[in-house]
Design a protein around this motif. Sequence first.
Motif, PDB file in Angstrom:
ATOM      1  N   THR A 154      -1.147   5.169 -10.633  1.00 15.99           N
ATOM      2  CA  THR A 154      -0.621   6.429 -10.613  1.00 15.99           C
ATOM      3  C   THR A 154       0.762   6.300 -11.445  1.00 15.99           C
ATOM      4  O   THR A 154       1.097   7.423 -12.109  1.00 15.99           O
ATOM      5  CB  THR A 154      -0.401   6.806  -9.119  1.00 15.99           C
ATOM      6  N   VAL A 155       1.394   5.183 -11.185  1.00 16.23           N
ATOM      7  CA  VAL A 155       2.601   5.017 -11.851  1.00 16.23           C
ATOM      8  C   VAL A 155       2.292   5.052 -13.385  1.00 16.23           C
ATOM      9  O   VAL A 155       3.080   5.590 -14.062  1.00 16.23           O
ATOM     10  CB  VAL A 155       3.494   3.842 -11.337  1.00 16.23           C
ATOM     11  N   ARG A 156       1.453   4.544 -13.684  1.00 14.45           N
ATOM     12  CA  ARG A 156       1.049   4.298 -15.199  1.00 14.45           C
ATOM     13  C   ARG A 156       0.811   5.809 -15.728  1.00 14.45           C
ATOM     14  O   ARG A 156       1.260   5.875 -16.774  1.00 14.45           O
ATOM     15  CB  ARG A 156      -0.096   3.176 -15.310  1.00 14.45           C
ATOM     16  N   LEU A 206       9.128   2.613 -10.099  1.00 11.06           N
ATOM     17  CA  LEU A 206       9.674   3.137 -11.511  1.00 11.06           C
ATOM     18  C   LEU A 206       9.744   4.512 -11.315  1.00 11.06           C
ATOM     19  O   LEU A 206       8.593   5.423 -11.332  1.00 11.06           O
ATOM     20  CB  LEU A 206       8.644   2.527 -12.521  1.00 11.06           C
ATOM     21  N   VAL A 207      11.020   5.096 -11.880  1.00 12.11           N
ATOM     22  CA  VAL A 207      11.045   6.338 -11.654  1.00 12.11           C
ATOM     23  C   VAL A 207      11.697   6.911 -12.660  1.00 12.11           C
ATOM     24  O   VAL A 207      12.860   6.505 -13.158  1.00 12.11           O
ATOM     25  CB  VAL A 207      11.887   6.811 -10.400  1.00 12.11           C
ATOM     26  N   LYS A 246      -5.432  10.931  -4.932  1.00 12.13           N
ATOM     27  CA  LYS A 246      -4.187  11.433  -4.108  1.00 12.13           C
ATOM     28  C   LYS A 246      -2.951  10.812  -4.562  1.00 12.13           C
ATOM     29  O   LYS A 246      -1.996  11.165  -3.595  1.00 12.13           O
ATOM     30  CB  LYS A 246      -4.452  10.775  -2.623  1.00 12.13           C
ATOM     31  N   GLY A 247      -2.846  10.258  -5.474  1.00 10.57           N
ATOM     32  CA  GLY A 247      -1.544   9.722  -5.893  1.00 10.57           C
ATOM     33  C   GLY A 247      -1.095   8.544  -5.161  1.00 10.57           C
ATOM     34  O   GLY A 247       0.116   7.968  -5.332  1.00 10.57           O
ATOM     35  N   GLY A 248      -1.986   7.880  -4.438  1.00  6.96           N
ATOM     36  CA  GLY A 248      -1.606   6.521  -3.935  1.00  6.96           C
ATOM     37  C   GLY A 248      -1.260   6.635  -2.468  1.00  6.96           C
ATOM     38  O   GLY A 248      -1.421   7.846  -1.904  1.00  6.96           O
ATOM     39  N   SER A 249      -0.661   5.715  -1.747  1.00  3.37           N
ATOM     40  CA  SER A 249      -0.330   5.721  -0.327  1.00  3.37           C
ATOM     41  C   SER A 249       1.020   5.838  -0.277  1.00  3.37           C
ATOM     42  O   SER A 249       1.674   4.661  -0.477  1.00  3.37           O
ATOM     43  CB  SER A 249      -1.096   4.690   0.406  1.00  3.37           C
ATOM     44  N   THR A 250       1.970   6.432   0.333  1.00  2.00           N
ATOM     45  CA  THR A 250       3.148   6.382   0.478  1.00  2.00           C
ATOM     46  C   THR A 250       3.485   5.932   1.947  1.00  2.00           C
ATOM     47  O   THR A 250       2.929   7.042   2.855  1.00  2.00           O
ATOM     48  CB  THR A 250       4.029   7.595   0.263  1.00  2.00           C
ATOM     49  N   ASP A 251       3.809   4.927   2.480  1.00  2.00           N
ATOM     50  CA  ASP A 251       4.339   4.827   3.919  1.00  2.00           C
ATOM     51  C   ASP A 251       5.865   4.751   4.140  1.00  2.00           C
ATOM     52  O   ASP A 251       6.384   5.595   4.602  1.00  2.00           O
ATOM     53  CB  ASP A 251       3.766   3.284   4.254  1.00  2.00           C
ATOM     54  N   LYS A 252       6.440   3.923   3.206  1.00  2.00           N
ATOM     55  CA  LYS A 252       8.105   3.752   3.216  1.00  2.00           C
ATOM     56  C   LYS A 252       8.432   4.013   1.956  1.00  2.00           C
ATOM     57  O   LYS A 252       9.091   5.102   1.589  1.00  2.00           O
ATOM     58  CB  LYS A 252       8.445   2.532   3.551  1.00  2.00           C
ATOM     59  N   VAL A 271       6.879   5.566  -4.516  1.00  2.00           N
ATOM     60  CA  VAL A 271       6.959   6.830  -5.020  1.00  2.00           C
ATOM     61  C   VAL A 271       6.199   6.942  -6.581  1.00  2.00           C
ATOM     62  O   VAL A 271       5.928   5.772  -7.252  1.00  2.00           O
ATOM     63  CB  VAL A 271       8.272   7.504  -5.262  1.00  2.00           C
ATOM     64  N   THR A 272       5.637   7.957  -7.069  1.00  2.00           N
ATOM     65  CA  THR A 272       5.261   8.148  -8.491  1.00  2.00           C
ATOM     66  C   THR A 272       6.179   8.166  -9.174  1.00  2.00           C
ATOM     67  O   THR A 272       7.429   8.061  -8.984  1.00  2.00           O
ATOM     68  CB  THR A 272       4.370   9.369  -8.442  1.00  2.00           C
ATOM     69  N   ALA A 273       5.979   8.004 -10.577  1.00  2.00           N
ATOM     70  CA  ALA A 273       7.093   7.997 -11.624  1.00  2.00           C
ATOM     71  C   ALA A 273       7.803   9.320 -11.476  1.00  2.00           C
ATOM     72  O   ALA A 273       8.908   9.338 -12.139  1.00  2.00           O
ATOM     73  CB  ALA A 273       6.245   7.926 -13.016  1.00  2.00           C
TER      74      ALA A 273
END
Length: 288
Positions: free
Chosen positions: A9-11, A80-81, A230-236, A239-241
Amino acid sequence: MPELPEVETVRRGLQELIVRRSIATESHDTVKGFPNAPADVAAFLIGATITTVRRRAKVLLIDLSSDYTLVIHLKMTGQLVYRGEQVFGAGHPNESLIGKLPDRSTRVTIEFTDGSYLYFNDQRKFGWMRLMPTVEVPNIEFMKKVGPEPLEADFTPQEFAGRFMRRSKTSIKAALLDQSVIAGVGNIYADESLWGAKIHPNRLVNTITDKEFQVLYTELREVMNLAIEKGGSTDKNYVTAEGKRGSYMDFARAFRREGLPCPRCATEIIKFKVAGRGTHICPSCQLL
DNA sequence: CACTTGACCTGTCCGC
DNA sequence: TGCGGACAGGTCAAGT
């Protein structure tokens, strides 16, 4: 934190956001492996243009017009933002995840010639980054030993099952997490795919049947493809780019659902340790 | 040799 | 409210 779906997703985000931008300045504090050769920063990073962003396993590869590549592993808490026009900070929907950038966990700041930025944030400092000639990337130890990409179209169920033979006497979960067996599987998608295949994580590899490997192969690919969607799993931290959350956790069936009903049979999901990792199963569906 | 356990770091949450 | 301890998605080195 970031497993294959998160890194992918970041890529994809970076491919849209930073390709064709040119690097004006770079600053950093402590980052493992960077800069491995300080003179290379001035010679091959500053002034270079981003040509493409690739991924292998959980490693991001940012290719530069200088024929060098930034090789980055986010490990547990790396981010990586990209920040262009948007401003993060008080009141922003993503404030709780990334705050105002740069912040105290910012390890590397890359400024592009158009005034936008790429930040490498890493709370726990486990992540690493290297600047090296693109042709040398396949020669680093990680690349030499890492297993095949599970989502490639030509990756077959037969090859999947065959990869596990090297770890025949360990638990199926430990083998799934072993990057030399299959690339990119981490704790979330190990638990989710084992739940999907109704396999207990403590089952020894040499007791898994061909039919079970076949189902596990299908479940792993389905769960990872859904997670990318779904753009990955965010727990804590993840984040995406663009600094956004991933929403796969809303669809998780077992991971981090201890005490909640199994979506298949309503038995309570339980949590315990396997291979030193927090592990979630349905005790009715996944028998030892 | 195959496999398991600690170490790497910081932050958060939970129980006393 | 304060404090100690356990825990967190990854990977490697060191130990059994």
